[in-house]
Design an enzyme around this catalytic site. Structure first.
Site, PDB file in Angstrom:
ATOM      1  CG  HIS B 188      -2.068  -0.976   0.954  1.00  0.00           C
ATOM      2  ND1 HIS B 188      -3.025  -0.744  -0.005  1.00  0.00           N
ATOM      3  CD2 HIS B 188      -2.328  -2.178   1.467  1.00  0.00           C
ATOM      4  CE1 HIS B 188      -3.839  -1.774  -0.028  1.00  0.00           C
ATOM      5  NE2 HIS B 188      -3.425  -2.668   0.845  1.00  0.00           N
ATOM      6  CB  CYS B 487      -4.963  -2.153 -15.360  1.00  0.00           C
ATOM      7  SG  CYS B 487      -5.563  -3.684 -14.657  1.00  0.00           S
TER       8      CYS B 487
END
Lengths: 92, 562
Positions: B188, B487
């Site tokens: 993250h 992506c």
């Protein structure tokens, strides 16, 4: 004991911002104020200055609540808190 | 000059002083009693004083904040000295002889559970009570409050790893770079850093020992942090400020030097992201992570709520492509109404499309909401399912889309089995999009959140590149020229983006902040050169060589500090 009833006016009910504003005002009043849903036993009344109590009360827009307080200045304190509950605080 | 080496995940060169992110507050041991030297009255007084100072600190922050953030901080400040919370903790101290830390911990847990059980808005506030509880315990222990340190002057944040929730309190005007001792390139921290355009280094062992206030040089491309910056490094930091300005503008035309068009799209999580991406020149959306609209939710959003959230993104891209991914819950992104938090192996568990096996109906209603939102806008809406493993799953998803009236169904290719059988998978759907973050974690059998596995967990692994090549080859074999895009975060690395184009990928979707850098570098190579670099990377024995060999052939990267 002085008491007042009030109808919750804020769109989101008595949580989020309205609850924070109300709890802060109740905490600043000179007397201890309790809040309960209309018709519920007096014993179930919660501390109006506690934001967590207000959130667990779960009062929605249009619900009627009872405010109670005792002592010097109780009537004036209750009147101003009723005004606050009957204002749509989400609109501000 | 001491150097700490990690993995660079977001470019940029800065000099600054560091602040350590405090470690999470640990739970006071169950049954912990008052110390013999402390009376119950003293403990209660200490608790009240700690609660008051947590209240004052949060209130001070609320006064400086604005908008939604201000309202949340004000409410959280009030919780700190809430009578309900403090009375219940006081009772535990007086009746059970609990320590103040243990008492507030348990009181917070029961209030939080009560709110959680009420559901809706109240449940969303349950975590605020836990945050307040942790702050009060930290105050009682005399250790820094958890979370990103509050500061008026800029600093470089050093942490073990960041959680998605930290993004909300991370002010990019104050935090100038991120360095973590843990986390991998797909963690993250990396994703947050790229979306904010902050230089970042992850998995740099030992950085958590550097004292607060130390001046350091961080190079987010090289993945290093140096103590006692040299004159050269100071000059490099100054030069980056200028480069960053030129690298912040994308002209909205992704192409190689010889005119081979590669549309550069943005990864977004909601309407706000989409508007920002459109402003940064994105040619569409290649990945709309729909679960990000609902991460705070305890219950499934209604079809009407969902349609409004999707519409917000579609409206930012009229006439352009928006590829929406259906709810990708599970693993590191649990949604209480879909996923089972007790799975022993969540990354290999019921996540993504698989949640339809255990909680049927949610996906169907989401497709219905997408169709409603798509009807009302001019965006060209494509829809793909995450975590597709077989051609049969692709076929079933396509028929669900068809039933909902969605014209262009597709699949994410992130499970190696889908890459290996892409010809069969693509027979049933209109397109494929490679999710390189998960594809890497599954191909290398390396948890993407784990710092010690960071070296395995890079899309530069020749095995991962080979899977990309096989997916593209599968599309050719299928014979209808169905597009295969990327992506994952790999597309945001300008050097890797060139390799992916060389492998035959038709579009690249990335965090909008990276569009300009990728677009700039892509314009300096021809398609043939990109193909040559792809062959070079595929032939490398390992990820480090693949990256080094390709970068050596792209001198513009060093010039721009990328």
């Amino acid at each position: 004991m002085p008491e007042r009833t009030a109808t919750i006016a804020s769109r989101s009910g008595l949580h989020a911002r309205p609850a924070a504003i109300f709890a802060e005002a109740a905490g600043e009043s000179p007397v201890e104020v309790t809040i309960a849903m209309a018709g519920s036993p007096t014993d179930d009344a919660l501390d109006a200055a506690s934001i967590l109590s207000l959130m667990t009360l779960g009062a929605a827009k249009g619900d009627v609540v009872v405010l109670r307080a005792e002592g010097d200045g109780a009537d004036a304190a209750l009147d101003s808190l009723v005004t606050l509950l009957e204002t749509d605080l989400d609109a501000e | 000059m001491q150097n700490f080496q990690g993995v660079g995940v977001s470019p940029g060169r800065v000099i600054g002083t560091i602040r350590q992110m405090p470690k999470p507050v640990s739970e006071p041991p169950s049954g912990e009693q008052l110390a013999a030297s402390t009376t119950a009255e003293e403990a209660v007084a200490g608790l009240k004083a700690a609660a008051q100072s947590v209240h004052d600190e949060l209130k001070a922050r609320a006064d400086k904040a604005s908008g939604d953030g201000k309202a949340v901080l004000e409410a959280t400040a009030l919780m700190a000295k809430d009578t309900m919370l403090l009375k219940s903790a006081t009772k535990l101290i007086n009746n059970n002889g609990s320590s103040a830390e243990r008492a507030i911990w348990e009181a917070g847990a029961s209030v939080s559970e009560m709110l959680h059980n009420l559901g809706g808005y109240m449940a969303e506030r349950a975590t605020d009570v836990l945050d307040v509880r942790a702050r009060i315990v930290a105050e009682l222990r005399g250790v820094p409050a958890p979370g990103i340190p509050a500061s008026d002057s800029p600093f470089i944040l050093v942490a073990e790893d960041l959680a998605p929730a930290d993004t909300a309190t991370l002010d990019p005007a104050i935090v100038t770079a991120l360095v973590t001792s843990g986390g991998g390139p797909q963690s993250h921290t990396a994703i947050i850093a790229r979306s904010l355009g902050l230089p970042a280094v992850v998995a740099a062992r030992g950085v958590d020992e550097i004292p607060d206030g130390t001046e350091v040089f961080v190079d987010g491309a090289a993945g290093s942090l140096s103590l006692e910056p040299t004159e050269e490094q100071r000059a490099a930091a100054l030069a980056w400020v200028e480069n960053a300005a030129t690298l912040s503008v994308f002209d909205g035309n992704g192409t190689t030097a010889d005119g081979h068009l590669v549309p550069l799209l943005a990864n977004v999580g909601g309407a706000k992201d989409a508007a920002a991406a459109a402003a940064l020149g994105a040619q569409g959306v290649g990945l709309f992570r729909t679960e990000f609209c609902f991460l705070e939710r305890d219950t499934e959003p209604t079809v009407i709520e969902q349609a409004a959230a999707y519409r917000g993104v579609f409206d930012a891209f009229p006439g352009k492509k928006v590829v929406l991914r259906t709810l990708d819950a599970g693993a590191d992104k649990p949604l209480p109404f879909l996923t089972d938090a007790t799975e022993p192996n969540p990354a290999l568990g019921v996540r993504g499309y698989r949640t339809d096996f255990t909680t049927p109906g949610v996906l169907e209603r989401q497709l219905e909401a997408i169709a409603i939102a798509a009807d009302e806008t001019e965006a060209e809406v494509w829809v793909m399912a995450p975590m597709i493993s077989t051609a049969a799953e692709a076929a079933r998803f396509a028929s669900m889309c068809d039933a909902a009236g969605i014209k262009t169904p597709g699949v994410m290719v992130e499970v190696p089995s889908a890459a290996l059988t892409s010809a069969s998978v693509l027979r049933h759907v209109g397109f494929a999009s490679l999710g390189t973050n998960d594809l890497t974690q599954y191909a290398m059998a390396a948890d993407r959140q784990l710092g010690p596995l960071a070296e395995l967990n890079t899309p530069w692994q020749p095995a991962v590149l080979r899977l990309v090549q096989l997916t593209v080859a599968g599309s050719a074999e299928e014979g209808n020229g169905k597009p295969v895009g990327v992506c994952g975060e790999a597309a945001a690395d300008p050097a890797l983006a060139v390799v992916l184009v060389g492998l035959g990928v038709s579009t690249l979707s990335m965090t909008a902040r990276s569009l300009a850098a990728v677009g700039t570098v892509l314009k300096t190579v021809t398609l043939e050169e990109a193909q040559e670099l792809a062959r070079l990377a595929l032939s490398a024995p390992d990820a480090l060589d693949a990256k080094a060999w390709v970068r050596a052939k792209l001198p513009i990267l060093e010039e721009l500090g990328l």
